[in-house]
Design a protein around this motif. Sequence first.
Motif, mmCIF file in Angstrom:
data_model
loop_
_atom_site.group_PDB
_atom_site.id
_atom_site.type_symbol
_atom_site.label_atom_id
_atom_site.label_comp_id
_atom_site.label_asym_id
_atom_site.label_seq_id
_atom_site.Cartn_x
_atom_site.Cartn_y
_atom_site.Cartn_z
ATOM 1 N N HIS A 61 -4.553 5.380 11.480
ATOM 2 C CA HIS A 61 -5.697 5.246 10.582
ATOM 3 C C HIS A 61 -6.357 3.882 10.753
ATOM 4 O O HIS A 61 -5.676 2.852 10.829
ATOM 5 C CB HIS A 61 -5.261 5.399 9.121
ATOM 6 N N LYS A 62 -7.684 3.860 10.767
ATOM 7 C CA LYS A 62 -8.420 2.600 10.792
ATOM 8 C C LYS A 62 -8.575 2.077 9.365
ATOM 9 O O LYS A 62 -8.421 2.834 8.398
ATOM 10 C CB LYS A 62 -9.781 2.799 11.465
ATOM 11 N N PRO A 63 -8.861 0.776 9.183
ATOM 12 C CA PRO A 63 -8.916 0.189 7.845
ATOM 13 C C PRO A 63 -9.801 0.946 6.857
ATOM 14 O O PRO A 63 -9.451 1.065 5.678
ATOM 15 C CB PRO A 63 -9.456 -1.220 8.111
ATOM 16 N N ALA A 64 -10.940 1.467 7.306
ATOM 17 C CA ALA A 64 -11.849 2.165 6.403
ATOM 18 C C ALA A 64 -11.228 3.429 5.817
ATOM 19 O O ALA A 64 -11.684 3.940 4.789
ATOM 20 C CB ALA A 64 -13.152 2.515 7.124
ATOM 21 N N MET A 65 -10.172 3.929 6.459
ATOM 22 C CA MET A 65 -9.501 5.141 5.990
ATOM 23 C C MET A 65 -8.340 4.822 5.057
ATOM 24 O O MET A 65 -7.635 5.724 4.601
ATOM 25 C CB MET A 65 -8.993 5.937 7.198
ATOM 26 N N SER A 111 -6.676 2.574 1.605
ATOM 27 C CA SER A 111 -6.997 1.914 0.339
ATOM 28 C C SER A 111 -6.782 0.409 0.488
ATOM 29 O O SER A 111 -6.204 -0.061 1.475
ATOM 30 C CB SER A 111 -6.093 2.449 -0.776
ATOM 31 N N GLY A 112 -7.240 -0.354 -0.527
ATOM 32 C CA GLY A 112 -7.049 -1.797 -0.482
ATOM 33 C C GLY A 112 -5.580 -2.168 -0.403
ATOM 34 O O GLY A 112 -5.193 -3.055 0.358
ATOM 35 N N GLY A 113 -4.747 -1.480 -1.191
ATOM 36 C CA GLY A 113 -3.319 -1.762 -1.158
ATOM 37 C C GLY A 113 -2.705 -1.453 0.192
ATOM 38 O O GLY A 113 -1.839 -2.187 0.680
ATOM 39 N N THR A 150 -1.783 -2.749 -10.080
ATOM 40 C CA THR A 150 -0.432 -3.198 -10.402
ATOM 41 C C THR A 150 0.616 -2.620 -9.460
ATOM 42 O O THR A 150 1.496 -3.340 -8.961
ATOM 43 C CB THR A 150 -0.079 -2.819 -11.852
ATOM 44 N N ALA A 151 0.515 -1.316 -9.176
ATOM 45 C CA ALA A 151 1.517 -0.670 -8.319
ATOM 46 C C ALA A 151 1.476 -1.238 -6.902
ATOM 47 O O ALA A 151 2.519 -1.568 -6.323
ATOM 48 C CB ALA A 151 1.298 0.836 -8.296
ATOM 49 N N SER A 152 0.268 -1.369 -6.341
ATOM 50 C CA SER A 152 0.139 -1.914 -4.984
ATOM 51 C C SER A 152 0.581 -3.371 -4.948
ATOM 52 O O SER A 152 1.228 -3.821 -3.995
ATOM 53 C CB SER A 152 -1.308 -1.798 -4.503
ATOM 54 N N GLY A 153 0.241 -4.115 -6.001
ATOM 55 C CA GLY A 153 0.642 -5.515 -6.071
ATOM 56 C C GLY A 153 2.150 -5.676 -6.078
ATOM 57 O O GLY A 153 2.695 -6.565 -5.421
#
Length: 246
Positions: A141-145, A147-149, A178-181
Amino acid sequence: MNEHLLEVHDLAKSFPGTRGRAPTPVLRGISLAVARGEFLAVVGPSGSGKSTLLYCMAGLEPPTTGTVALLGQPVGRLGRQAQARLRRNHVGFVFQTYNLIPSLTAWENVALPARLARRKISRRQIGQALETVGLGDRADHKPAMLSGGQQQRVAIARVLAVRPDIVFADEPTGALDTASGNQVLNLLREAATDGRSVVMVTHDLQAAARCDRVLVLRDGVIHRELLRPTADEVFDAVAHAETRVV
């Protein structure tokens, strides 16, 4: 073997003034050391000099005065090529903005630093780094695909793949939920093992409380040092720094 991966002595940094104005001091004589295996957080009010300190410690910004030694090597005495080689071989940097290459897949982004440095890295190492951050199934997957996390976790996998001696992280959870962090913090916590260290600048005081040591900056100096603090202790120290009467 030196027990400290990073040593900073009397570090000061000022930025040139504009239109004939005097230089603006940001850091005012900071001294500190980071031990092997330590997870260190730097916190403080906005404008206290946190990010400037991080960039100076990582060798990305030259101090005005004072010294920074990485793995026993005084960075300021090295030529530009030697500084770049030191960072490339021993330092990892996690940016808040991820700094992924949009046209490359997650796998290619993780592989890129080692390839630029002409260091051998196997497909297994790259795949293992992505698996470690829970993105083994997103390698193509490329970055655009992502999520931020997920992008931030790819950025951390890029660092983990080359196993640097010290990782500098600038607000690594600032743009995450919060979860990604929490996932990112867990990964950084795990990175501070086997003689390797992590230095993190953060506004997230709950995140700072998960570190071994917390430095509270105020007006470019170390205001407090907290060892394995609770979240309440970090909040109190930063609140005191913010409410100081000038």
